[in-house]
Design an enzyme around this catalytic site. Structure first.
Site, PDB file in Angstrom:
ATOM      1  N   GLY A  23      18.309 -22.241 -37.180  1.00  0.00           N
ATOM      2  CA  GLY A  23      19.843 -22.690 -37.049  1.00  0.00           C
ATOM      3  C   GLY A  23      20.279 -23.039 -38.274  1.00  0.00           C
ATOM      4  O   GLY A  23      19.641 -22.988 -39.329  1.00  0.00           O
TER       5      GLY A  23
ATOM      6  N   GLY B 197      21.935 -25.273 -41.335  1.00  0.00           N
ATOM      7  CA  GLY B 197      21.871 -26.651 -41.765  1.00  0.00           C
ATOM      8  C   GLY B 197      20.551 -26.964 -42.595  1.00  0.00           C
ATOM      9  O   GLY B 197      19.684 -26.007 -42.816  1.00  0.00           O
TER      10      GLY B 197
ATOM     11  N   GLU C  18      20.912 -15.743 -36.704  1.00  0.00           N
ATOM     12  CA  GLU C  18      22.541 -15.832 -36.707  1.00  0.00           C
ATOM     13  C   GLU C  18      23.037 -15.871 -38.141  1.00  0.00           C
ATOM     14  O   GLU C  18      23.476 -14.949 -38.483  1.00  0.00           O
ATOM     15  CB  GLU C  18      22.828 -17.209 -35.985  1.00  0.00           C
ATOM     16  CG  GLU C  18      23.861 -17.222 -35.045  1.00  0.00           C
ATOM     17  CD  GLU C  18      23.997 -18.818 -34.545  1.00  0.00           C
ATOM     18  OE1 GLU C  18      24.177 -18.862 -33.161  1.00  0.00           O
ATOM     19  OE2 GLU C  18      24.130 -19.678 -35.298  1.00  0.00           O
TER      20      GLU C  18
ATOM     21  N   GLY D 192      24.506 -21.293 -31.331  1.00  0.00           N
ATOM     22  CA  GLY D 192      23.560 -20.549 -30.633  1.00  0.00           C
ATOM     23  C   GLY D 192      22.261 -20.917 -30.276  1.00  0.00           C
ATOM     24  O   GLY D 192      21.359 -20.013 -29.638  1.00  0.00           O
TER      25      GLY D 192
END
Lengths: 497, 497
Positions: free
Chosen positions: B263, B265, B288, B382
Site C-alpha cells: 500500500g 505510505g 498499485e 485498493g
C-alpha cells in the site's frame, strides 16, 4: 456385489463396515468430509464415529463443504468429537457449542478453504470421507448430490474412505464437472466462460491406492427445510422483479438478465420463485446450491441452465426431480465450490447475487452471521464470494423479526460481513434501496425511505438527524450506535415502542 | 511545434489554452480525470477550472484514478467545484468538505469504478481530462506517470481533453500496458499469468475525433511525502522478514516469495525497504503504486520486475529514476488500476498484500478509513482488492498513535473495511499475529499477546475476559465495545491510564 458401483475389482477387498472405517480416524486427525447444504454428506462413517467416541473419546478437526444433513453435526457434537469445525454449519447443537467456546469454528468464504489447504496455510487433511455413487474402472470417484470441497479433500488427503450410497441414483454420474486450479506460480485462468462451460472431468481423479476403506450405505439426503413463500417474501420478490424490469428498460440488463446466484433459504428461494411470473426468460444460474426454485424455473420454461455445487430439494420436489433426472441432466452441472464461488468467474460472468442479510445498517453494511454482534448463526457461506464480485450484489431480509421486537435495519450493524463497498441493492418487503453511486448520507436516505419498517422509521430518522448534526462522512452517534442491540439484550426489544 | 508530442497533424488545430479547455466543462457534468496517487494527474485544466469557478460558479462530479497532486483537490474544493468525488482522495481541504457533508464522496474498491462505468451503473463520463506525454500518429494517447482509470475514462467519455505535459519525459512511452476487459456476457479471461505479462497496447486507442482540446503544460508531479523509516517501522519490517523466512522454512514460500503488493505510505514503504536486508531475491511486485522502495529494491538486486498502475517518487528518488529510465524500463509496467488490482489476477498470482490499517480489533477486523467510525481519512483504495484475494493478506500499523492516547488495537473497530474473513496477518512494532486457521477466541489471544502496546495489554485482556464470560463465537461486551472510541472523543484519550 455392487459391481456397477465399484468398478475397479481390486477395490472390492476394501469394503468394510462403517465401524471399521470409523476406526481408521484417529484422535487429533484433520478429517475432510463431503457434504454441502445437507446434500451428499458421508452418512454412515460419521455416525459410526460418534458412536465409537461415546466409548472411546477422541477429538478431530472437521472440514466439510458446508452444512451436513442427517443430524450428523449434532451427533458429532454430542459425542464430543469436534474440537475444530470449518467452514460452515447450520446445526443447533453445534451452534451452541460454537457459541459457548467448546468448538473452535472457523467461518470462511466458501471458495477459500481448499485454496488455503492447497497452499498448506491450514492443517492438512489426514483422511477424507467422501460419499459417492460409484468408483470408476480407474478408481476415480463419482460424487453424489454435492461436489463441495470433496474433490480437493480426496486429492490432498493421505487416505480416503469412500461411502457408496445406494440411495443415491447412479444417474447422477455425468452431472459433475471436476476442475482443480493449477498450482501457483504457474496457475492458468479458470476457463469457465459461461454458466454451462464444462471444463473438467466427470470423476475425481485420485490414486486408488489411497482408498483405505469402502462403506456401503443406503440413506437419503435430508430434505431441505425451505418454507413456502409468504406475503412478505412475495413482496420482496415483487420489488426485485420491478427493479430488474427497470434495469432492462435502462439497457443495463436484457430479458435474460445475467447469471443468477441465490443464497440458501426461504427468502432467496422465494425470490427465485418470484421470477416465474416475470417477463424474463432464457435465464441461467451460476450459483452455489440448486434449490426447489431452480427446478420450478426449469418447469416454467424460464431457465436454460443451472450450475451449482450441490442440490438440496424439499420432499415435495425430490421425487419430481429424481424421477426425471435424465431430462434435467443436460441443463445441470455440479462444480467444486471453489469454482462455483470463484471470484475470477463471478466477476467475469457478472453474476446477479441474491443473499440473505441478518441485519443491515443505515449505510449499507451487512451482518450475515452474528446475533447481537457475538452469537454465530451459521456462517458467511458463499455470500462474500459472490457479493464482492457480482454485477449486482443484492441483500434481502424482512424488515422486522420476532413480531416487531427486532428491526433488521439498525443504526450500526453489530458485526460486519459485507462492507458498504460491496453492497449494491437492499430489499425488504417495504421496498428496495438502490445504493449504486451513492455517498453514505445519500444511502441512509434511500434506506430509511424504502426499507425500514414504519414502526422504526421515525427512530432511524431521528438517529440519522442527530448523527448528521455531529458530522462525518459516515455520521454516527457513537454512544447510541449499538444501543438498539443493547436494548434487545436487556429488554427483549430494540425499542420500547 | 511539439511535433514529437502531437504526431497526428490534424490535431494541431485542437491546441488551446487551459482556460479555453476548462470552458468545455459545463455545470453538472461528470468529469473523469487522470491521476493516481499524485502521479500523472491533469494539471493545467483543473487549475483553470478552479479559477473560472470563482467568477462563474459550477458544480461537477469528479472521478479520478485515485488522489491528485499539486493541491488540485484543494483548489477545486475551495472553488466550490466538487459536488461529487470518487473513488479516493488524500487532500486535507477536500477531507473536511467530505466530512461536513458538502461533497458527496463515494469510497470504492479501486478496481470497481470503471467496471461500474462500463456497465452504466453509475453516471457516465461526459468529458475526460487526461495527461499524456504524447499523442500517436493514430491519435492514440500515450499516458504519463500513471494509468489509473485514464484509459477507460478516455474510451467511455463523449469528449476528451488531452494535457501534453512537457515536464514528463517522452521516454515514458512504452512503459504502459493498456488492456480493457471485454464486455459481458462474452468476457474472456484476463491473460495476465505473471507480474511481467504484457497483454495490451502501449497507447490508449480512441477515436481522435473525440479529442476536443489539447493543452500544453509543463509542471512536474508532486513528490511523494513518504517519511523515512523509524525504529517502529523498522521493527514492523523486521517481524515480517522473520515471518517470511519461516514461511520459506515451512515450504509455503520460496526465497522469491510471491508477487508483492504494498500500500501507499510510510509504513508499507518502510516494510518494502526492509526486504533489502533479507535473504529473498528474484522477487517481483504486482502492486498499485511503485514507490521509492521499488527502486531501492531494484538497486539492491533483489527485485526482478515491478508491475503497477502509477509511479510516485520522492524528490530524493525522482532524478535517480528519471535520469536512468531506459535502464529501468525493461523491468517496469504500468497497467490500468482495474488490472493491477483485479481480483482475478490477484487470486491467480497469489499476491502477498501488505496494507496499512488505521486500527484493528481483537478478532482481526480492520478499519482502513474512518476515524472514530465517522470521519473519513482517505478511502479504502485498493486494499480490499488485494486483501480479499491475496495469498497472504497482511495489515501493518504502529500499535499506538498520538503519543499513546490512541491504541491501534481496540475491542471493536468503529468501522469495518476488511472483515475477519479477509485478514491473515497483523503486524505492529510489538510483533506479528498469524491468524490463519484460527477461530475468533484464538485470534484474540495471539493479537493481544503479539500486537498490542504494553500500556493497553491489560485493558484488552480484561475486556476479552469479560466478553468470554458472556459468551458467543465472537465474544463482546456490547455496552463497552466502542467505549475506547467514546473516551477518545470525550477526553482525548482512549483510556485514562
Amino acid at each position: 456385489m455392487h459391481r456397477e458401483r465399484i468398478r475397479l475389482p481390486s477395490l472390492m477387498s476394501k469394503v468394510m463396515s462403517a465401524a471399521d472405517a470409523a476406526s481408521l480416524i484417529k484422535d487429533g486427525m484433520t478429517v475432510g468430509m463431503s457434504g454441502f447444504t445437507r446434500a451428499g454428506e458421508a452418512k454412515a462413517v460419521p455416525k459410526a464415529l460418534a458412536e465409537r467416541a461415546k466409548a472411546h473419546p477422541l477429538k478431530i478437526s472437521l472440514m466439510t463443504g458446508a452444512s451436513l444433513g442427517n443430524d450428523l453435526d449434532k451427533q458429532l457434537t454430542e459425542a464430543g468429537v469436534l474440537s475444530r469445525r470449518m467452514p460452515f454449519q447450520v446445526d443447533n447443537t453445534l451452534r451452541k457449542a460454537i457459541n459457548d467456546g467448546s468448538v473452535m469454528f472457523i467461518d470462511q468464504h466458501l471458495s477459500d478453504t481448499v485454496e488455503q489447504l492447497r497452499n498448506r496455510q491450514i492443517k492438512s487433511v489426514d483422511i477424507a470421507v467422501i460419499e459417492c455413487v460409484a468408483i470408476t474402472e480407474e478408481g476415480h470417484l463419482v460424487l453424489s448430490t454435492s461436489v463441495g470441497n470433496s474433490a480437493s479433500f480426496a486429492i490432498l488427503a493421505e487416505q480416503v474412505i469412500v461411502e457408496i450410497n445406494l440411495a443415491q441414483p447412479l444417474e447422477l454420474e455425468g452431472l459433475h464437472d471436476i476442475y482443480i486450479p493449477t498450482y501457483r506460480p504457474t496457475r492458468l485462468p479458470i476457463p469457465v466462460l459461461k454458466a454451462d462451460s464444462r471444463i473438467g472431468s466427470q470423476a475425481v481423479k485420485i490414486d486408488p491406492a489411497k482408498i483405505v476403506g469402502i462403506v456401503i450405505s443406503d440413506q437419503t439426503d435430508s430434505p431441505s427445510t425451505v418454507l413456502p413463500a409468504d406475503s412478505e417474501t412475495q413482496a420482496i420478490a415483487g420489488h426485485l422483479v420491478e427493479f430488474f424490469k427497470n434495469e432492462v428498460r435502462q439497457n443495463r440488463l436484457t430479458n435474460q438478465l445475467m447469471p443468477l446466484q441465490a443464497g440458501v433459504g426461504t427468502i432467496a428461494n422465494a425470490v427465485m420463485t418470484g421470477l416465474i411470473d416475470s417477463p424474463f426468460h432464457g435465464m441461467a444460474m451460476y450459483s452455489e446450491v440448486l434449490q426447489d426454485s431452480t427446478f420450478d424455473l426449469f418447469e416454467a420454461g424460464k431457465l436454460d441452465f443451472a450450475s451449482g455445487c450441490s442440490m438440496t430439494l424439499s420432499e415435495r420436489k425430490h421425487d419430481a426431480v429424481y424421477n426425471n433426472l435424465e431430462q434435467y441432466k443436460p441443463k445441470l452441472l455440479l462444480r467444486p465450490q471453489e469454482i462455483s464461488n470463484h471470484p475470477e468467474v463471478v466477476r467475469r460472468l457478472g453474476i446477479i447475487g441474491i443473499n440473505t442479510a441478518l441485519e443491515f445498517d443505515l449505510y449499507g453494511n451487512v451482518n450475515s452471521t452474528h446475533v447481537g454482534g457475538t452469537r454465530m448463526m451459521n456462517g458467511i457461506g458463499g455470500s462474500g464470494d459472490f457479493a464482492r464480485n457480482a454485477h449486482l450484489a443484492i441483500f434481502v431480509t424482512k424488515s422486522i423479526a420476532k413480531a416487531g421486537a427486532i428491526s433488521s435495519v439498525v443504526p450500526m450493524v453489530s458485526h460486519v460481513d459485507h462492507t458498504e463497498h460491496d453492497v449494491d441493492i437492499l430489499v425488504t418487503e417495504q421496498g428496495l434501496a438502490d445504493l449504486r453511486g451513492l455517498a453514505p448520507r445519500e444511502r441512509a436516505r434511500v434506506i430509511i425511505d424504502n426499507c425500514v419498517h414504519p414502526a422504526y422509521r421515525e427512530a432511524l430518522n431521528d438517529y440519522f438527524r442527530r448523527a448528521c448534526a455531529i458530522g462525518g462522512h459516515t455520521p454516527h452517534v457513537l454512544r447510541d450506535a449499538l444501543s438498539w442491540h443493547l436494548n434487545l439484550e436487556e429488554t427483549g426489544r430494540m425499542l420500547s415502542v
